[in-house]
Scaffold this motif. Structure first.
Motif, PDB file in Angstrom:
ATOM      1  N   UNK B 107      51.890 -22.376  86.826  1.00 52.17           N
ATOM      2  CA  UNK B 107      52.390 -23.538  86.403  1.00 52.17           C
ATOM      3  C   UNK B 107      53.837 -23.580  86.133  1.00 52.17           C
ATOM      4  N   UNK B 108      54.525 -22.319  85.524  1.00 57.57           N
ATOM      5  CA  UNK B 108      55.657 -22.358  85.487  1.00 57.57           C
ATOM      6  C   UNK B 108      56.610 -22.354  86.763  1.00 57.57           C
ATOM      7  N   UNK B 109      55.880 -21.859  88.016  1.00 59.14           N
ATOM      8  CA  UNK B 109      56.616 -21.715  89.349  1.00 59.14           C
ATOM      9  C   UNK B 109      56.490 -23.200  89.955  1.00 59.14           C
ATOM     10  N   UNK B 110      55.446 -23.768  89.564  1.00 65.15           N
ATOM     11  CA  UNK B 110      55.217 -25.348  90.228  1.00 65.15           C
ATOM     12  C   UNK B 110      56.317 -26.063  89.427  1.00 65.15           C
ATOM     13  N   UNK B 111      56.513 -25.990  88.284  1.00 66.14           N
ATOM     14  CA  UNK B 111      57.372 -26.588  87.517  1.00 66.14           C
ATOM     15  C   UNK B 111      58.808 -26.634  88.148  1.00 66.14           C
ATOM     16  N   UNK B 112      59.026 -25.203  88.443  1.00 70.29           N
ATOM     17  CA  UNK B 112      60.646 -25.080  88.923  1.00 70.29           C
ATOM     18  C   UNK B 112      60.512 -25.435  90.274  1.00 70.29           C
ATOM     19  N   UNK B 176      61.813  -9.240  82.129  1.00 65.42           N
ATOM     20  CA  UNK B 176      62.673 -10.118  82.898  1.00 65.42           C
ATOM     21  C   UNK B 176      62.159 -10.405  84.274  1.00 65.42           C
ATOM     22  N   UNK B 177      60.999  -9.818  84.536  1.00 68.51           N
ATOM     23  CA  UNK B 177      60.614  -9.910  85.785  1.00 68.51           C
ATOM     24  C   UNK B 177      60.013 -11.396  86.289  1.00 68.51           C
ATOM     25  N   UNK B 183      63.691 -17.860  88.616  1.00 70.14           N
ATOM     26  CA  UNK B 183      65.156 -18.417  89.030  1.00 70.14           C
ATOM     27  C   UNK B 183      65.290 -18.556  90.618  1.00 70.14           C
ATOM     28  N   UNK B 184      64.470 -17.388  90.986  1.00 72.55           N
ATOM     29  CA  UNK B 184      64.231 -17.312  92.430  1.00 72.55           C
ATOM     30  C   UNK B 184      63.683 -18.413  93.061  1.00 72.55           C
ATOM     31  N   UNK B 185      62.686 -19.166  92.406  1.00 71.75           N
ATOM     32  CA  UNK B 185      61.806 -20.206  92.504  1.00 71.75           C
ATOM     33  C   UNK B 185      62.624 -21.384  92.632  1.00 71.75           C
ATOM     34  N   UNK B 192      57.366 -16.547  94.520  1.00 70.96           N
ATOM     35  CA  UNK B 192      56.364 -15.708  93.981  1.00 70.96           C
ATOM     36  C   UNK B 192      55.075 -15.951  94.356  1.00 70.96           C
ATOM     37  N   UNK B 193      54.415 -17.119  94.252  1.00 72.33           N
ATOM     38  CA  UNK B 193      53.070 -17.283  94.304  1.00 72.33           C
ATOM     39  C   UNK B 193      52.562 -17.157  95.694  1.00 72.33           C
TER      40      UNK B 193
END
Lengths: 305, 437
Positions: B107-112, B176-177, B183-185, B192-193
C-alpha cells in the motif's frame, strides 16, 4: 518530628486503668514506667495468636486503649518485594488492615503509607497485598520512587557516618509514626526487622551500602524514632531473605514497643540466641539508642484467643 | 472508479492504518498497552515467506505444532498457524491477492507510485532485472542449510522494524530498508513490489505452479539454479563462521543459543517492542557480522534487568527464533551468568559490609560467606552460585560499587539451559501472579 511525647495520646493513668481491666499482667515495676525512652523498664508486648486480624486488634486495644494516635499517621510497612503475603518478604496485609481499621475508628483521619520499594511499585505494592488493603480504607500508599519531591533533606546530628539523608517528609509531618516491619533473615545484615526497615524511607539507600551499612542503620535510628513499632513475626523467613522465597517458620507473634531498638532486639531472638549477633544492634547498644538487653525489658506475653 | 476499486482502497487503507498503528503505537500509545501482547507479532506473522522458510530452516513440523497448540488450548498460537495456510490458499488461487489487498508495504509503494504518476516525470529504471527470484531461491537454499539468511528482507518484517532503533546511528539501518525503497519507488514506481520482493515472487510462483507447473520451472530454471548456488554456500560458510566463535552476546530468554537465534531471527523487533524493561537492544557491533542488528540484552545502559515476572518477549516472536515460554519456564532458564569482579567489590575488595547483590537476587543464587577468623562474622562476602544464576541482572543493577557499571559483569552462555531448583516454594505464588498469561 513525629516522636511526640507519649503522654499526648496515652497517659500513665489510662495505662494503669487498662492494666486493671486485665489486659496486661500486672508484673510491672512501679517507678518511672514511661520516662526516658531507654529507661531501665522498656515495655515490650508480645502477642501470640493464630488470627492475625485479632492479633492486631488486641495489640492496639492493649497499647492504645481508646486514645487516638492523632489526626495524621504515617505508617511504614515493608512492601518492597514482588512476593505474596504467604512468602513473608513483606508485612502481612491482614495486620495492616486491622491496624488501619483500628486507628481510623479511633479518630485518625489520614493514614499515609509511604514506601521506597526495591522492585517497581506497580508490581510490588499489589502483590504484597498491602495496596488493596490501604485502598479499601481509602488511604494513600505512596511510591517514594516516583518523585524526589517526597523527600526532605535532614541532618542527623547524633550520627557517626550517615550525617545527612533525604527522608520521606511524611514521617516528619505526621502526628504519629508507626513502623510495621516484617521480621526476616537478611543476606548482608543477617536480619531485617525494625531499624533496617527505614531503608525504605530514604532516597539514597545506596549510600548506606557504600558507607558501612551497619553504622548507617544505627545512625538512622538515632534520628527517626517511631511512636510505635509493631513487628510482624506471624511468619519469619529464616534464610534467603530479604526477598526469598526462603524457608518459613510460623511463630504467630506480634511484637510491640515504643522503643524500636528493644523491639528489634527482642525479635532477633527468634533468629539468634543473642541480639548481639547482629552488629547494628551492638552499635545501637554502644550508641545508647535504645534498650538492647532483654533482661532489662518488661516483656508482656499475651495470648490472643 | 468502479465499486470494487473503492472497496479495495478502503480495505487497503484500513490495513495500512492498522499496521502503522501496530508499529508506531499510533495516536494512542496508551491504547497499545491495553491490547494483548501477541498483537506485536501479528504483522510479521502474516508473512507466508517467513512461515515457509523458517519451517524448513528449523525443521519444524507444523502439523505437530498445531495439534500441540490445540492440546494446550493456546488458541492464539493455533490461529497463527492457520493464517499462513489461508494466505497460501489465496495465493494459489489468486496469485498476488495479498499484495493488492492486505500488504501494508504494498500500500505504501502504491501510494508513492500514485505520486509519480501525477507529476508525469518519466519513470527511471534503476533496477532493470528481477532480483526477487534469485533472492527467493537463495533464501530457500540457505533455509535448507538451516539459516534464514535473507529473511530480514521480508516486506512485513521490514515494515515492523521501521520504528525499531537503539543507541547509535548504525541501528537505524535495518529500519531504513523499507523507507529507502519507498524513496526509490518515487523514481521507479513499484520497484520493490515488481522486482525485489521475495514474498510477492512466492505468491506468483504458487499461482503459476497451479496453472502451468512444467513451464514454470522451465522458465525459472536459471534463477532457481543461481539462487540456490548463492544461498547454499553462503549459508554454509556463514554457519561455519558462526560456530567457530564463542558466545559473546546475551540473547533474549527462549532463543536457545546465539547460533539458533542469529540463524533464524528475521529482525522484526517485535521482542524489542514488547519488552517492558527495555533491556533488549539492537546489536550495533559491525564486527560481529553473524549477529549484526540482532536483538541482544544490554544490561549496562540505564541498568536494565530481565524481570523475574516477565515472559513478554517469548510471546511475540513470529518465527520461533524465541520459543514461547510459560512464566515458570522462563524463571528457570539461565540466559547469562553474573560474575563478581572481586577487586572492585565493596565486600571482597574493601572488606566492608554491603552484599546488596544478595538482597536483590530473586532466585537466591547468591550466598554469603564469612571471613573465618572474624569473631562476629561481620563482613558478608557474596558468592554467586553459577548453578542457580539465571542472568537476570538484578544484582548488577543493585551493585553500588564505586566503579562504572558496578562490580558485576554479565557473561553470555553458550546455550540457555533450564535450572532445576524449586525456587518458588510457595504454590500460592503463581496463582496470585498478575502477569501469568
Amino acid at each position: 518530628m513525629a516522636d511526640k511525647s507519649f503522654n499526648e495520646f496515652f497517659s500513665r493513668r489510662d495505662f494503669l486503668k487498662l492494666s486493671a481491666a486485665g489486659a496486661i499482667s500486672l508484673a510491672l515495676p512501679g517507678g518511672e514506667l514511661f520516662g526516658a525512652a531507654a529507661a531501665d523498664a522498656t515495655d515490650v508486648w508480645v502477642f501470640h495468636g493464630m488470627d492475625n486480624y485479632k492479633l492486631m486488634q488486641k495489640a492496639m486495644e492493649t497499647v492504645f486503649g481508646k486514645k487516638s494516635l492523632g489526626k495524621n499517621v504515617a505508617l511504614k510497612v515493608n512492601a518492597a518485594w514482588e512476593r505474596t503475603p504467604a512468602q513473608g518478604a513483606n508485612t502481612d496485609p491482614v495486620l495492616v488492615d486491622a491496624f488501619l481499621a483500628g486507628v481510623l475508628a479511633a479518630g485518625t483521619s489520614h493514614v499515609v503509607v509511604p514506601e521506597n520499594p526495591c522492585r517497581p511499585a506497580k508490581k510490588a505494592f499489589p502483590m504484597s497485598g498491602i495496596l488493596p488493603v490501604v485502598e479499601k480504607h481509602k488511604q494513600k500508599m505512596i511510591d517514594l520512587q516516583s518523585d524526589s519531591k517526597y523527600y526532605k533533606n535532614v541532618k542527623l546530628k547524633d550520627a557517626d557516618r550517615l550525617k545527612q539523608a533525604k527522608v520521606a517528609r511524611y514521617f516528619m509531618e505526621a502526628d504519629a509514626v508507626v513502623n510495621m516491619p516484617v521480621a526476616k533473615s537478611h543476606g548482608s545484615t543477617k536480619i531485617s526487622i525494625a531499624m533496617k526497615n527505614w531503608m525504605g524511607a530514604v532516597e539514597d539507600r545506596g549510600f548506606w551500602h557504600k558507607n558501612d551499612l551497619y553504622q548507617c542503620i544505627a545512625d538512622f535510628a538515632t534520628y527517626l524514632k517511631p511512636t510505635w513499632t509493631f513487628i510482624d513475626a506471624t511468619r519469619t523467613m529464616m534464610s534467603k531473605g530479604p526477598q526469598g522465597p526462603g524457608p518459613l517458620k510460623h511463630p504467630h507473634l506480634l511484637i510491640v514497643s515504643k522503643d524500636q531498638v528493644a523491639a528489634d532486639a527482642y525479635a532477633t531472638t527468634l533468629f539468634f540466641d543473642s541480639p548481639y549477633s547482629v552488629k547494628y544492634i551492638r552499635l545501637a547498644k554502644d550508641m545508647n539508642i535504645g534498650q538492647t538487653d532483654i533482661k532489662k525489658m518488661n516483656v508482656h506475653k499475651i495470648e490472643v484467643a | 472508479m468502479t465499486k470494487l476499486r473503492v472497496v479495495r482502497i478502503v480495505i487497503r487503507l484500513w490495513f495500512f492504518i492498522a499496521a502503522v498503528f501496530l508499529v508506531l503505537g499510533g495516536p494512542l500509545p496508551q491504547a497499545m498497552t491495553q491490547l494483548p501482547i501477541w498483537i506485536r507479532k501479528i504483522l510479521p506473522q502474516f508473512s507466508l515467506l517467513a512461515a515457509f522458510t523458517e519451517t524448513i530452516a528449523q525443521r519444524l513440523n507444523p502439523i505437530a505444532n498445531f495439534s500441540e497448540a490445540l492440546a494446550q488450548k493456546r488458541w492464539a498460537l493455533a490461529c497463527y498457524l492457520i493464517a499462513p495456510c489461508v494466505i497460501a490458499a489465496l495465493a494459489i488461487w489468486k496469485g498476488r491477492f495479498f499484495c493488492r489487498w492486505v500488504c501494508p508495504a504494498g500500500s505504501a509503494f502504491s501510494l508513492s507510485a500514485a505520486l509519480t504518476k501525477k507529476t508525469k516525470t518519466k519513470p527511471w529504471r534503476i533496477i532493470r532485472k528481477p532480483v526477487a527470484p534469485i533472492l527467493f531461491w537463495a533464501l530457500i537454499g540457505s533455509a535448507l542449510v538451516g539459516v534464514t539468511l535473507f529473511l530480514p528482507l521480508d516486506p512485513l518484517s521490514s515494515f515492523n522494524r521501521i520504528a525499531g532503533r537503539s543507541a547509535g546511528w548504525v541501528t537505524w539501518i535495518p529500519g531504513a530498508v523499507l523507507p529507502a525503497f519507498l524513496l526509490l519507488g518515487i523514481l521507479q514506481p513499484l520497484a520493490w513490489c515488481a522486482w525485489v520482493c521475495p514474498l510477492g515472487y512466492f505468491f506468483d510462483l504458487l499461482k503459476k505452479i497451479r496453472t502451468q507447473p512444467a513451464a514454470t520451472f522451465n522458465s525459472q530454471r536459471r534463477q532457481i539454479i543461481a539462487g540456490l548456488a548463492i544461498g547454499i554456500p553462503v549459508a554454509a560458510v556463514w554457519k561455519k563462521f558462526r560456530q567457530a566463535k564463542p558466545a559473546k552476546a546475551i540473547m533474549p530468554p527462549g532463543s536457545d543459543s546465539t547460533e539458533h537465534f542469529s540463524s533464524t531471527c528475521t529482525r522484526c523487533y517485535a521482542c524489542i517492542a514488547a519488552c517492558p524493561s527495555g533491556i533488549i537492544k539492537i546489536n550495533s557491533s559491525a564486527t560481529e557480522l553473524d549477529r549484526l542488528f540482532l536483538p541482544t540484552l544490554d544490561y549496562t545502559a540505564g541498568a536494565k534487568v530481565c524481570a523475574e515476572f516477565c515472559n513478554e518477549c517469548t510471546k511475540v516472536c513470529p518465527v520461533g527464533a524465541i520459543r514461547t515460554l510459560a512464566l515458570e519456564q522462563k524463571q528457570q532458564l539461565q540466559i547469562a551468568q553474573a560474575k563478581i569482579r572481586r577487586k572492585d567489590c565493596i565486600a571482597w575488595g574493601k572488606n566492608e559490609v554491603c552484599a546488596v547483590c544478595d538482597e536483590y537476587c530473586p532466585y537466591s543464587a547468591i550466598h554469603i560467606e564469612y571471613a573465618p577468623d572474624d569473631e562476629y562474622h561481620d563482613i558478608p562476602l557474596p558468592v554467586i552460585d553459577s548453578e542457580k544464576c539465571r542472568g537476570c541482572g538484578y544484582c548488577k543493577k543493585a551493585c553500588v560499587a564505586p566503579v562504572s557499571g558496578g562490580a558485576i559483569d554479565m557473561l553470555p552462555v553458550e546455550k540457555q539451559k533450564t535450572i532445576h531448583d524449586s525456587y518458588q516454594r510457595d504454590k500460592n505464588h503463581s496463582s496470585a501472579e498478575p502477569m501469568d498469561g
